[in-house]
Design an enzyme around this catalytic site. Structure first.
Site, PDB file in Angstrom:
ATOM      1  N   ASN A 106      36.685  19.674  26.941  1.00 13.30           N
ATOM      2  CA  ASN A 106      38.028  19.188  26.637  1.00 13.30           C
ATOM      3  C   ASN A 106      38.243  19.118  25.128  1.00 13.30           C
ATOM      4  OD1 ASN A 106      40.608  17.721  27.277  1.00 13.30           O
ATOM      5  ND2 ASN A 106      39.556  16.163  26.070  1.00 13.30           N
ATOM      6  N   HIS A 107      37.144  18.827  24.414  1.00 14.70           N
ATOM      7  CA  HIS A 107      37.249  18.625  22.974  1.00 14.70           C
ATOM      8  C   HIS A 107      35.953  19.049  22.293  1.00 14.70           C
ATOM      9  CE1 HIS A 107      35.944  14.979  25.153  1.00 14.70           C
ATOM     10  NE2 HIS A 107      34.954  14.996  24.278  1.00 14.70           N
ATOM     11  N   GLN A 173      37.369  13.794  17.737  1.00 12.35           N
ATOM     12  CA  GLN A 173      37.150  14.723  18.848  1.00 12.35           C
ATOM     13  C   GLN A 173      38.446  15.450  19.212  1.00 12.35           C
ATOM     14  OE1 GLN A 173      35.619  11.507  21.279  1.00 12.35           O
ATOM     15  NE2 GLN A 173      33.715  12.608  21.643  1.00 12.35           N
ATOM     16  N   ASP A 175      41.098  17.803  20.770  1.00 12.25           N
ATOM     17  CA  ASP A 175      41.142  18.517  22.058  1.00 12.25           C
ATOM     18  C   ASP A 175      41.307  20.014  21.827  1.00 12.25           C
ATOM     19  OD1 ASP A 175      41.195  15.971  23.251  1.00 12.25           O
ATOM     20  OD2 ASP A 175      42.495  16.701  24.862  1.00 12.25           O
ATOM     21  N   ASP A 205      32.652  17.307  31.768  1.00 13.66           N
ATOM     22  CA  ASP A 205      33.102  16.085  31.116  1.00 13.66           C
ATOM     23  C   ASP A 205      34.629  16.072  30.972  1.00 13.66           C
ATOM     24  OD1 ASP A 205      32.344  13.715  29.364  1.00 13.66           O
ATOM     25  OD2 ASP A 205      33.534  14.887  27.944  1.00 13.66           O
ATOM     26  N   GLU A 212      47.881  20.094  28.529  1.00 17.68           N
ATOM     27  CA  GLU A 212      48.927  19.109  28.291  1.00 17.68           C
ATOM     28  C   GLU A 212      50.256  19.720  28.718  1.00 17.68           C
ATOM     29  OE1 GLU A 212      46.999  20.344  25.590  1.00 17.68           O
ATOM     30  OE2 GLU A 212      45.493  18.835  26.112  1.00 17.68           O
ATOM     31  N   GLU A 248      33.808  15.187  36.264  1.00 15.60           N
ATOM     32  CA  GLU A 248      34.032  13.798  35.870  1.00 15.60           C
ATOM     33  C   GLU A 248      35.543  13.602  35.834  1.00 15.60           C
ATOM     34  OE1 GLU A 248      33.610  10.484  32.354  1.00 15.60           O
ATOM     35  OE2 GLU A 248      34.195  12.527  31.925  1.00 15.60           O
TER      36      GLU A 248
HETATM   37  C1  GLC Z   1      33.144  11.130  29.070  1.00  9.39           C
HETATM   38  C2  GLC Z   1      31.743  10.647  28.756  1.00  9.39           C
HETATM   39  C3  GLC Z   1      31.811   9.628  27.653  1.00  9.39           C
HETATM   40  C4  GLC Z   1      32.450  10.248  26.437  1.00  9.39           C
HETATM   41  C5  GLC Z   1      33.821  10.845  26.789  1.00  9.39           C
HETATM   42  C6  GLC Z   1      34.373  11.682  25.679  1.00  9.39           C
HETATM   43  O1  GLC Z   1      33.931  10.134  29.600  1.00  9.39           O
HETATM   44  O2  GLC Z   1      31.135  10.147  29.917  1.00  9.39           O
HETATM   45  O3  GLC Z   1      30.548   9.123  27.342  1.00  9.39           O
HETATM   46  O4  GLC Z   1      32.602   9.294  25.428  1.00  9.39           O
HETATM   47  O5  GLC Z   1      33.734  11.676  27.922  1.00  9.39           O
HETATM   48  O6  GLC Z   1      33.657  12.879  25.580  1.00  9.39           O
END
Ligand code: GLC
Ligand code: CA
Length: 546
Positions: A106-107, A173, A175, A205, A212, A248
Site C-alpha cells: 500500500n505504501h 509512509q 501510499d 499488509d 482511492e 490483512e
Molecule cells: C499493518 C501492520 C502494522 C503497520 C501498518 C502500516 O496494519 O500490521 O504493524 O504499522 O500496517 O504498514
C-alpha cells in the site's frame, strides 16, 4: 472459481507470527536475526507449528518496524543476508514448516528511491505518479485516520514540490498510486522475486487501501478487488497456484469476507470481526457477542479459510466495534490509560487475561476449536508479558524470553544495547516467565500449548469440520459441535467467572459415548434426556462423541 489450487495446506495449518528482531540474536548486537531464528527452528518444530509468518525484514528506516520499506529486494543487514534467508527457508521446510512473508504494497518508506525519484520527476510523468499527489488537502475528504494518536491528516505537504502526498498510515509512509500501471507491474515483480526463493505465502499488509476514489471511504473500492484478482491470476499463471495470499483487512464481516472474492482473490483473511468479540464475551460472561458475529460472518468459498488469532504485533484493534463496545473494552481491559493507543489496546494476551492460566487456556481453546486456521503470536505460548510504557506498539514486541539469564537468554549484548528492554514487570518478569522454566515443568503453559496443537493436528473435525452452534438455556455457556465425516467433537466453554451448570440437547447422538480429548477421560454416555455438564470458572471441555 480457482481450479489451480492443488494444495490447501493453509486450511489446516498452525501459523506462528515471528518478528526476527524479537526472537533470537545470533551475533550479540542486541537485535534478533535470521541466524538466530535458524537456531530456534527446533523450538518451533517441537511446539508443533506448521508455518511461520515473518514480519518485514527488508531494508528500512524502521520508523514503523519495517512496514516502511526502502528496498523490496533484499534483507536488511541487521537481520542477515539473502543467503541467511535462503537457509532459514530451507531449514524450515526440512521440518515441515512453511514460510509466509510480508508484502507491504500500500505504501513505501519516504526513503524508498521511488519516492525520491517521484519528487525529481516532472509533473504528470509516470515516475511522479508512483505516489498520490494533490494541490489541496480537501481531496478524499472524510477518509478516517488510522494512526489517530500520531497523525491528524492523511495528507502531508511536501515543501520541495509544493504538493500534498497521500498516506493512510504515518506521514513517512507515502501510499503508492495503484492507478499507475507501472506500479502494479512493480508489485508483480516483487512477488515473482520472492516466490522464486520458495516462500509459501504472502501476508498482504493494509490491503483495503490500495485504490482511492472520490466520494468513498477509499477502502474496499471495486478497483482494489479487481487488482487482487489480477494479482491472484498472475501468481497462479507464474507459480502454479501453490502460493497462499493472506489478507490483512480489518473490516466489518461482509467487507472482510469480500477479500476472498469468489475464491479468486485471497486464500486467507484474518478474522478481525471475531477477535475483539471473544474478549468482549469473556468480560460480559455471555456468549451473545460471539454468536452474533458468527451469524454475521458470510459463508466463504470452500478453497478459502479464515485466519483466527487472539493477538498480534499491533494493538488489539477496536476500530470495527461500536463506540459503546469500544468504551466497554477500554474500561474493562485497559483501565491503565497508558495501555490505550489509537483505537485499541497495546497489551498482550497474558496481561489481558490478568495472568490467569485458566483464562489464557479458555481463549486458546476457542482459538483452536472454532473454524479457521489459528495464528499464534510469538511469546503467547509461554504467557509472556508486555510493557505499555514503551513507544507506540513496542510494548508487545519485546525480546522473546528463553531463560532467566542475562537479557532473558535472547542476546549476549550489553542490556542497554538491546533493540528494546526485556520485560521486568513484577507480575511477568522474564526470570519466571521463560521457555526454559516451562520446558522443565510438566504442566506449564508451554507444554499445554504443545499438547493443544498436537490435538488440533490429530483431529480433522477441529481443523475443518462444520460448526453447529448449540443454544443451551444458560447463556454464559458457549457450546458447539464440530463435525466431519470421520468424527464429531463437542466444545463447551464457560465464559463465566464462576462455576456453571449446563444442559445440552444432544438427543440426536443418544446412545453414543463421550471422551474428554485432552486427558482422555471417559465422560458420560449421551441419552435422549438433557446432557448435563458442570464447568469450573472459565472452564471448557472438548468431548469426542464416539
Ligand atoms: C499493518 C501492520 C502494522 C503497520 C501498518 C502500516 O496494519 O500490521 O504493524 O504499522 O500496517 O504498514
Ligand atoms: Ca543480531
Amino acid at each position: 472459481m480457482s481450479t489451480h489450487t492443488t494444495d490447501l495446506w493453509y486450511k489446516d495449518a498452525v501459523i506462528y507470527e515471528l518478528p526476527l528482531k524479537s526472537f533470537y540474536d545470533s551475533n550479540d548486537d542486541g537485535i534478533g536475526d535470521f541466524r538466530g531464528a535458524i537456531d530456534k527452528l527446533d523450538y518451533l518444530e517441537e511446539l508443533g507449528v506448521t508455518a511461520v509468518w515473518l514480519l518485514p525484514f527488508f531494508p528500512s528506516p524502521l520508523k514503523d518496524d519495517g512496514y516502511d520499506i526502502a528496498d523490496y529486494y533484499t534483507v536488511n543487514p541487521i537481520y542477515g543476508t539473502l543467503d541467511d534467508f535462503r537457509e532459514f527457508v530451507a531449514g524450515a521446510k526440512r521440518r515441515g514448516i512453511r514460510v509466509i512473508i510480508e508484502l507491504v504494497i500500500n505504501h513505501t518508506s519516504d526513503q524508498h528511491p521511488w519516492f525520491k525519484r517521484a519528487k525529481e520527476a516532472p509533473e504528470g510523468s509516470s515516475f511522479r505518479n508512483f505516489y498520490v499527489w494533490s494541490r489541496s488537502a480537501d481531496k478524499y475528504e472524510g477518509v478516517r485516520i488510522i494512526f489517530k494518536d500520531f497523525e491528524d491528516s492523511n495528507w502531508t505537504w511536501d515543501p520541495e514540490i509544493e504538493q500534498y502526498y497521500w498516506h493512510r498510515f504515518y506521514h513517512h509512509q507515502p501510499d503508492l498510486n495503484f492507478d499507475n500501471p507501472e506500479v502494479r507491474l512493480e508489485i508483480f515483480k516483487i512477488i515473482d522475486y520472492w516466490a522464486d526463493f520458495g516462500v509459501d505465502g504472502f501476508r498482504l499488509d493494509a490491503i483495503p487501501y490500495l485504490f482511492e476514489r472520490e466520494g468513498t471511504s477509499c477502502e474496499n473500492v471495486p478497483e482494489t478487488h479487481a487488482f487482487l484478482k489480477e494479482l491472484r491470476a498472475h501468481i497462479e499463471r507464474k507459480h502454479g497456484g501453490e502460493i497462499m495470499l493472506l489478507a490483512e483487512a480489518n473490516m466489518w464481516p461482509k467487507d472482510s469476507a469480500a477479500y476472498f472474492g469468489e475464491g479468486d482473490e485471497c486464500h486467507m483473511n484474518f478474522h478481525f470481526p471475531l477477535m475483539p468479540r471473544l474478549y468482549m464475551a469473556l468480560k460480559r460472561h455471555h456468549r451473545q457477542d460471539i454468536v452474533d458475529i458468527l451469524d454475521e460472518t458470510p459463508e466463504i468459498p470452500s478453497v478459502c479459510q479464515w485466519a483466527t488469532f487472539l493477538r498480534n504485533h499491533d494493538e488489539l484493534t477496536l476500530e470495527m466495534v461500536t463506540e459503546m463496545d469500544r468504551w466497554f473494552m477500554w474500561e474493562e481491559y485497559a483501565e491503565n490509560h497508558q495501555a490505550r493507543i489509537n483505537l485499541g489496546i497495546r497489551l498482550r494476551l497474558a496481561r489481558l487475561m490478568d495472568g490467569s492460566r485458566r483464562k489464557m487456556e479458555l481463549m486458546n481453546s476457542l482459538l483452536f476449536s472454532m473454524p479457521g486456521t489459528p495464528v499464534l503470536y510469538y511469546g503467547d505460548e509461554i504467557g509472556m508479558g508486555d510493557n505499555c510504557y514503551l513507544n507506540d506498539r513496542d510494548g508487545v514486541r519485546t525480546p522473546m524470553q528463553w531463560n532467566a539469564n542475562l537479557n532473558a537468554g535472547f542476546s549476549n549484548a550489553n542490556p542497554q544495547e538491546l533493540y528494546l528492554p526485556v520485560v521486568i514487570d513484577p507480575e511477568f518478569n522474564y526470570r519466571t516467565i521463560n521457555v526454559e522454566v516451562q520446558e522443565k515443568r510438566h504442566r506449564s503453559m508451554l507444554q499445554w500449548m504443545r499438547k493443544m496443537i498436537g490435538i488440533y493436528k490429530d483431529h480433522p473435525a477441529l481443523r475443518s469440520g462444520d460448526m453447529q452452534l448449540l443454544f443451551p438455556a444458560n447463556e454464559r455457556i458457549l457450546a458447539y459441535i464440530r463435525s466431519c465425516p470421520s468424527e464429531t467433537v463437542l466444545v463447551v466453554a464457560n465464559l463465566s467467572y464462576k462455576p456453571e451448570v449446563v444442559e445440552l440437547d444432544l438427543s440426536e447422538y443418544a446412545g453414543r459415548s463421550t471422551r474428554e480429548m485432552i486427558y482422555e477421560t471417559p465422560f458420560p454416555q449421551i441419552t435422549d434426556r438433557p446432557f448435563l455438564l458442570t464447568l469450573g470458572a472459565y472452564g471448557f471441555y472438548w468431548l469426542q462423541i464416539d
